[in-house]
Write an enzyme that holds these catalytic residues in place. Structure first.
Site, short mmCIF file in Angstrom:
data_model
loop_
_atom_site.label_atom_id
_atom_site.label_comp_id
_atom_site.label_asym_id
_atom_site.label_seq_id
_atom_site.Cartn_x
_atom_site.Cartn_y
_atom_site.Cartn_z
N ASP A 12 44.00 47.92 30.40
CA ASP A 12 44.58 47.94 31.75
C ASP A 12 45.99 48.53 31.64
OD1 ASP A 12 44.24 46.02 34.60
OD2 ASP A 12 46.13 47.00 34.11
N ASP A 107 42.91 52.54 36.76
CA ASP A 107 43.76 52.20 35.60
C ASP A 107 43.14 51.21 34.63
OD1 ASP A 107 44.23 49.62 36.76
OD2 ASP A 107 46.24 49.63 35.90
N GLU A 108 41.85 50.90 34.76
CA GLU A 108 41.28 49.95 33.79
C GLU A 108 39.84 50.28 33.46
OE1 GLU A 108 40.68 45.90 35.21
OE2 GLU A 108 41.02 46.60 37.24
P1 TTP Z 1 46.84 46.69 38.68
O1 TTP Z 1 46.30 47.00 37.31
O2 TTP Z 1 46.39 45.42 39.33
O3 TTP Z 1 48.41 46.62 38.64
P2 TTP Z 1 49.43 47.53 37.86
O4 TTP Z 1 48.76 48.45 36.90
O5 TTP Z 1 50.34 48.19 38.84
O6 TTP Z 1 50.29 46.45 37.08
P3 TTP Z 1 49.85 45.56 35.83
O7 TTP Z 1 48.44 45.93 35.47
O8 TTP Z 1 50.84 45.91 34.75
O9 TTP Z 1 49.97 44.15 36.29
O10 TTP Z 1 46.51 47.87 39.65
C1 TTP Z 1 46.50 49.24 39.24
C2 TTP Z 1 47.01 50.12 40.38
O11 TTP Z 1 46.25 49.90 41.54
C3 TTP Z 1 48.44 49.81 40.76
O12 TTP Z 1 49.37 50.51 39.95
C4 TTP Z 1 48.47 50.23 42.18
C5 TTP Z 1 47.07 49.99 42.70
N1 TTP Z 1 47.03 48.74 43.50
C6 TTP Z 1 47.16 48.82 44.88
O13 TTP Z 1 47.24 49.93 45.44
N2 TTP Z 1 47.18 47.67 45.61
C7 TTP Z 1 47.09 46.43 45.04
O14 TTP Z 1 47.14 45.40 45.74
C8 TTP Z 1 46.95 46.35 43.61
C9 TTP Z 1 46.85 45.00 42.93
C10 TTP Z 1 46.94 47.53 42.89
MG MG Z 2 47.24 47.75 35.60
#
Ligand code: TTP
Ligand code: MG
Length: 369
Positions: A12, A107-108
């Site tokens: 992730d 992103d994962e």
């Molecule tokens: P996440 O992997 O949940 O969050 P992140 O990568 O920004 O942070 P981390 O993993 O370090 O906690 O989500 C990936 C992307 O998805 C995030 O950069 C932006 C998008 N996203 C949204 O648009 N709305 C949301 O509510 C969430 C949770 C994520």
């Molecule tokens: Mg993330």
């Protein structure tokens, strides 16, 4: 526990959208940065970097609220094309390590490296190598979880964030689960967490004090799933042919609107956007739509979703669905969303619920984040 032999990695990316923006503009380094709607236009944050998180800022927070918590916060507009390009580059890196790869969102992804001979077959070292390669090639930071099933790998990738990794072995899993807060399980949001805490259930160890039958009686089918999850049981395969369960788009209005004053173009724009997104999907076609739904968030932030399995997929059906249920103008509307769910072939009920929670495509893919 089952499947002792499997080696699953969950990767992730850390603060993905914000990290890409900072990479592309080094002057942002070290500053609190978020991506999302502007704070003067009732926008919402998609994400923010870890500097901003220190102030209590987080994803899905109203930008205006975030600015109050952190006045220095720099909020950048969303550039999906850039995020998609970075996502593609990362997915290509994953392919160097295994073919058994399941992207969950931009992103994962899950990687099954059970049969890899790279790094002497050590999943931990493979995870480190993947993170290093992502950093070298894309200048982006990822976290990884390593375990013997998807549930635990995903919990593990969150454990040492940012820029970390964590391993849950078959030997350590039992102790790890006993102490794991239920909030860390997929699908346990505020509402479920409250229902559980009302019964003094705060950790997976607390769930384990109940039999599967008792959990079923207390919480219905989801109770049985919680029981499995509390023991770290998850037999799902890492599946390359990932099939999407739903798709939705939404729009937050620039000011709240009475239900009978919503201009027609808002309905048609939402339908057009949903259509556009639907056309881009590989597997899920219009003929595979199971139900349509309209999401409404009111001025007081309460949300309702109206769903119909009997309506044709058409612009009129969505408007009709909205009009049949929202008949009075007593509360103004803040946000409107259109969505569809898809038929899933050969779906078993248990798998369905788990993968729905896991993939949670609605939120990340919505127009307004
Ligand atoms: P996440 O992997 O949940 O969050 P992140 O990568 O920004 O942070 P981390 O993993 O370090 O906690 O989500 C990936 C992307 O998805 C995030 O950069 C932006 C998008 N996203 C949204 O648009 N709305 C949301 O509510 C969430 C949770 C994520
Ligand atoms: Mg993330």
């Amino acid at each position: 526990m089952e499947n002792l032999q499997r080696k699953i990695i969950h990767i992730d990316m850390d603060c993905f959208y914000a990290a890409i923006e900072i990479r592309d503009d080094p002057s942002l380094n070290g500053k609190p940065v978020a991506v999302g709607g502007a704070s003067n236009s009732r926008g919402v944050l998609c994400t923010c970097n870890y500097e901003a998180r220190k102030f209590g800022v987080h994803s899905a927070m109203a930008s205006s609220h975030a600015k109050r918590l952190c006045p220095e916060l720099i909020i950048l507009p969303v550039s999906f094309d850039k995020y998609r390009a970075a996502s593609k580059a990362i997915q290509n890196i994953f392919k160097h390590y295994t073919d058994k790869l399941e992207p969950l969102s931009l992103d994962e992804a899950f990687l099954d490296v059970s049969h890899s001979t790279l790094h002497d077959g050590s999943a931990t070292r493979i995870a480190t190598a993947i993170r290093s390669e992502i950093f070298e090639k894309e200048k982006l930071v990822a976290s990884a979880g390593v375990s013997f099933n998807k549930l635990l790998a995903k919990v593990a990738s969150d454990w040492n964030k940012p820029n970390g990794q964590f391993v849950i072995t078959p030997r350590s899993a039992q102790q790890f689960m006993i102490n794991l807060p239920v909030k860390k399980l997929f699908g346990v949001g505020k509402v479920t967490a409250k229902k559980l805490s009302d019964k003094n259930i705060l950790t997976c160890g607390d769930i384990q004090k109940y039999s599967a039958h008792e959990m079923l009686d207390l919480f219905g089918n989801y109770g049985k799933q919680l029981h499995d999850m509390a023991y770290g049981i998850d037999n799902r395969e890492v599946s390359n042919s990932h099939i999407r369960k739903s798709l939705s788009v939404e729009e937050t209005f620039s000011s709240d609107i009475s239900s009978n004053q919503i201009p027609d173009y808002i309905f048609s724009d939402l339908f057009e956007e949903l259509n556009k997104r639907l056309r881009k999907l590989k597997h899920e076609k219009k003929e595979n739509i199971k139900s349509i739904n309209v999401k409404i968030k009111f001025e007081d932030f309460t949300t309702t979703t109206i769903q119909s399995s009997n309506s044709l997929y058409s612009a009129q059906s969505f408007v009709h669905l909205f009009r049949t249920r929202i008949t009075n103008a007593e509360k103004k509307i803040r946000l409107l969303g259109y969505g569809v769910t898809f038929h899933i072939p050969n779906e078993k009920p248990h798998q369905k619920q788990l993968s729905l929670d896991l993939n949670n495509p609605n939120q990340k893919d919505s127009l307004t984040c």
